[in-house]
Write an enzyme that holds these catalytic residues in place. Sequence first.
Site, PDB file in Angstrom:
ATOM      1  CG  HIS A 143      -1.669   1.285   1.389  1.00 19.19           C
ATOM      2  ND1 HIS A 143      -2.369   1.865   0.358  1.00 19.19           N
ATOM      3  CD2 HIS A 143      -1.860   2.111   2.462  1.00 19.19           C
ATOM      4  CE1 HIS A 143      -2.955   2.972   0.777  1.00 19.19           C
ATOM      5  NE2 HIS A 143      -2.659   3.147   2.048  1.00 19.19           N
ATOM      6  CG  HIS A 151      -0.937   7.510   0.806  1.00 15.57           C
ATOM      7  ND1 HIS A 151      -0.898   8.070   2.056  1.00 15.57           N
ATOM      8  CD2 HIS A 151      -1.851   6.509   0.869  1.00 15.57           C
ATOM      9  CE1 HIS A 151      -1.745   7.425   2.850  1.00 15.57           C
ATOM     10  NE2 HIS A 151      -2.325   6.465   2.153  1.00 15.57           N
ATOM     11  CG  ASP A 172       5.238  -5.397 -21.538  1.00 16.60           C
ATOM     12  OD1 ASP A 172       4.697  -5.942 -22.513  1.00 16.60           O
ATOM     13  OD2 ASP A 172       6.325  -4.776 -21.620  1.00 16.60           O
ATOM     14  CG  HIS A 211      -6.833   5.584   0.565  1.00 13.31           C
ATOM     15  ND1 HIS A 211      -7.307   4.468   1.197  1.00 13.31           N
ATOM     16  CD2 HIS A 211      -5.629   5.832   1.124  1.00 13.31           C
ATOM     17  CE1 HIS A 211      -6.426   4.073   2.110  1.00 13.31           C
ATOM     18  NE2 HIS A 211      -5.404   4.886   2.071  1.00 13.31           N
ATOM     19  CE1 TYR A 242      11.921  -8.016 -18.969  1.00 15.71           C
ATOM     20  CE2 TYR A 242      11.254  -8.421 -16.704  1.00 15.71           C
ATOM     21  CZ  TYR A 242      12.002  -7.719 -17.627  1.00 15.71           C
ATOM     22  OH  TYR A 242      12.832  -6.710 -17.211  1.00 15.71           O
TER      23      TYR A 242
END
Lengths: 228, 228, 228, 228
Positions: B103, B105, B128, B168, B222
């Site tokens: 998480h 910001h 991709d 958020h 990849y």
Amino acid sequence: MTVTTDVRDTIAHLRVQVADLHAELPRNQLVVWTAGNVSARVPGRDLLVIKPSGVSYDKITPEAMVVTDLEGELVDGELSPSSDTAAHAYVYKHMPHVQGVVHTHSTYATAWAARGEAIPCVLTMIADEFGGEIPVGPFALIGDGSIGRGIVETLRNHRSPAVLMRNHGVFTIGSSARNAVKAAVMCEDVARTVHLSRQLGAPLPIEQHHIDSLYQRYQNVYGQEPTK
Amino acid sequence: MTVTTDVRDTIAHLRVQVADLHAELPRNQLVVWTAGNVSARVPGRDLLVIKPSGVSYDKITPEAMVVTDLEGELVDGELSPSSDTAAHAYVYKHMPHVQGVVHTHSTYATAWAARGEAIPCVLTMIADEFGGEIPVGPFALIGDGSIGRGIVETLRNHRSPAVLMRNHGVFTIGSSARNAVKAAVMCEDVARTVHLSRQLGAPLPIEQHHIDSLYQRYQNVYGQEPTK
Amino acid sequence: MTVTTDVRDTIAHLRVQVADLHAELPRNQLVVWTAGNVSARVPGRDLLVIKPSGVSYDKITPEAMVVTDLEGELVDGELSPSSDTAAHAYVYKHMPHVQGVVHTHSTYATAWAARGEAIPCVLTMIADEFGGEIPVGPFALIGDGSIGRGIVETLRNHRSPAVLMRNHGVFTIGSSARNAVKAAVMCEDVARTVHLSRQLGAPLPIEQHHIDSLYQRYQNVYGQEPTK
Amino acid sequence: MTVTTDVRDTIAHLRVQVADLHAELPRNQLVVWTAGNVSARVPGRDLLVIKPSGVSYDKITPEAMVVTDLEGELVDGELSPSSDTAAHAYVYKHMPHVQGVVHTHSTYATAWAARGEAIPCVLTMIADEFGGEIPVGPFALIGDGSIGRGIVETLRNHRSPAVLMRNHGVFTIGSSARNAVKAAVMCEDVARTVHLSRQLGAPLPIEQHHIDSLYQRYQNVYGQEPTK
């Protein structure tokens, strides 16, 4: 005014803390050259500890910090106090709960200040930390006390610990010098995010009751212990 | 709930890994101050390892990491878990293939989130890594489980490992905590590039069959070995 | 194909050089995570030295670099070559004067590429280094040779050592790998400056004869010795 | 022209100072690659100390610095002088109070220069440091003396120590090389802040008498001792 022996230990401790906190300003890209300053109130005394004027960030040491009274007059230290000392002193004199003050010209926040426009509360982290919009203070000239008055008159009417002084920059307050630095870091962060968001359209508003709820929760339960 | 001896080794290993991955957040300029967090599922157990609440990035050590169950209740550790733990826990509970959650910001992604606008797939690297647009999740208040529900309901319908939570910030998931961090880094990178591109005109769309082809190839060939 | 002993010394030297040059990409903020790559031609041989696929910038060492032929097939090295190797190889095969190739997704240049818009020559440093606008190449999918073809067909008709590949990123060429890196750094720098200038109005054009004069002078007299 | 023994000590000291000041340019993100240069006048002599041409910032040492006369001809040093030496030399020849000159292509200031637009005085720190708007100089080609003439003719009519040379970049002057570097740092900082402010509306003007008052105060009382 003389500083008694028993307050010397407190001041020695605050010199270290204030010197260390100055390192957060360039680390968080809030200042260039010698701009910006952090101060701390000496608890229970009409004194503050602040950065001297025009000193580079790589030359800031505890010993270089200076002590003034709440008129901004030098009490202890080798160097002249920051030219913003009078504004810090005015805040401590008129807001007894404030223990730390920070001033920066951080880029995005100052861009809002140049337009005289408050930063709207469109992010949950603005609700958390500022409790609503970040307000604008008046245009004020250095040297006549109007900066300090403008800060105090604006922040008295807001939850926000940060004020955007018109055409100038940011002042933040805190229950400690560290919390005032945190407010300065968060202020620039949200100033940047909302600026960018606005460039490509209108950020969505957050309802007032959600803002209130986020603010109450964050002020009471965030971190390892209650901050109030 | 007790943690048996044999799972202790796994947790000790994950504490080191999760602590190390937190260093990628400031290194990639995804967080300021104490914001942002990384977690890892303890494989085969209803447990997760996550950052404690309100701790500075320079104080993050393996020992400081905390262990909670999938209700977000503390199982092991000295400090309170991140205030975002409930959202992480909800994701692990409802998406069994997810091994890591991040998480942030981060600035540009949060600027899109503040407008409630998905990031369109106009770069080959978005095709991709995200397989299409990066979607927006609902407005959700911390504390009532609505953040976790919003993440899961949004990501279930998308290839994207990243969701922009309205007003958020960003949550990302991965087949490992490291892959969730990679998704957070790439999300901010493409959020910034598409933001800039849009400022001066309209980015050119990529046809859906090209997006599909790029996504299939990247997910399978990849790197030094297949990632799935 | 075998690599004889006498070319081994050259390759050992190029491995060090190419590994070192990769450090310039994050230092100049041209890449995130494992994106981006630098290669060098092995002089007089149909070989190139390039970064392996999906390796972090802090794990790049001379030993990790790989050697391929001009079809992009691995000739020497432990790891799989970069997934962009075919594009590099195509350039070396069809542009014999090119000794170095660089690929990035640098932010501002890629923002122009997403719009399919060339960067106009409105700065003296663009005239110096690029000799005119920085052109756009076609949309091309990885894996079918169309990226390499797009680079070569675009750069053959321009003075510019940089091409903006549509919806993708930047490729640059040079008379050495170091010069290709320099072109990548300058390309992002001018992409950013012209982007910003355009945000608030129209940059003033530079007359063609001034562009020609600046380009001729810079290619012949700049630095400690002629670069051509 | 020969350099006598007694001026050698002064030059040795200036080589150290000028080499050290070059480190401020990348530290303050004013330059990329080898662009940008700082010079200092040799007091009382028609000589200056400047960076050599095309040398990387991590290879700048006092020994690498070169000495030229005020025609820009090499007097002492191993390497060719910066290709901008003629412009620096012209300034020293025609502005006897100038002791330091800096040239950069710093991003935001150059973005204003590309539009040929002065930076308006809408921040108290612009009033403090520049005394009004930061003016634009003419388009000028390197090599024919027109850059130096353009700088001098523009700055003679302004309080500002910085000029935005059209389609090119920034030149700053100072009562010392350090003050010229400070002006370059502040110029980019205010160019960025006013750019951002203008993106979302019109910055509020500052009345002329306030600008005059701020400028007079700052030039006389800021720092640990008067700067004039």
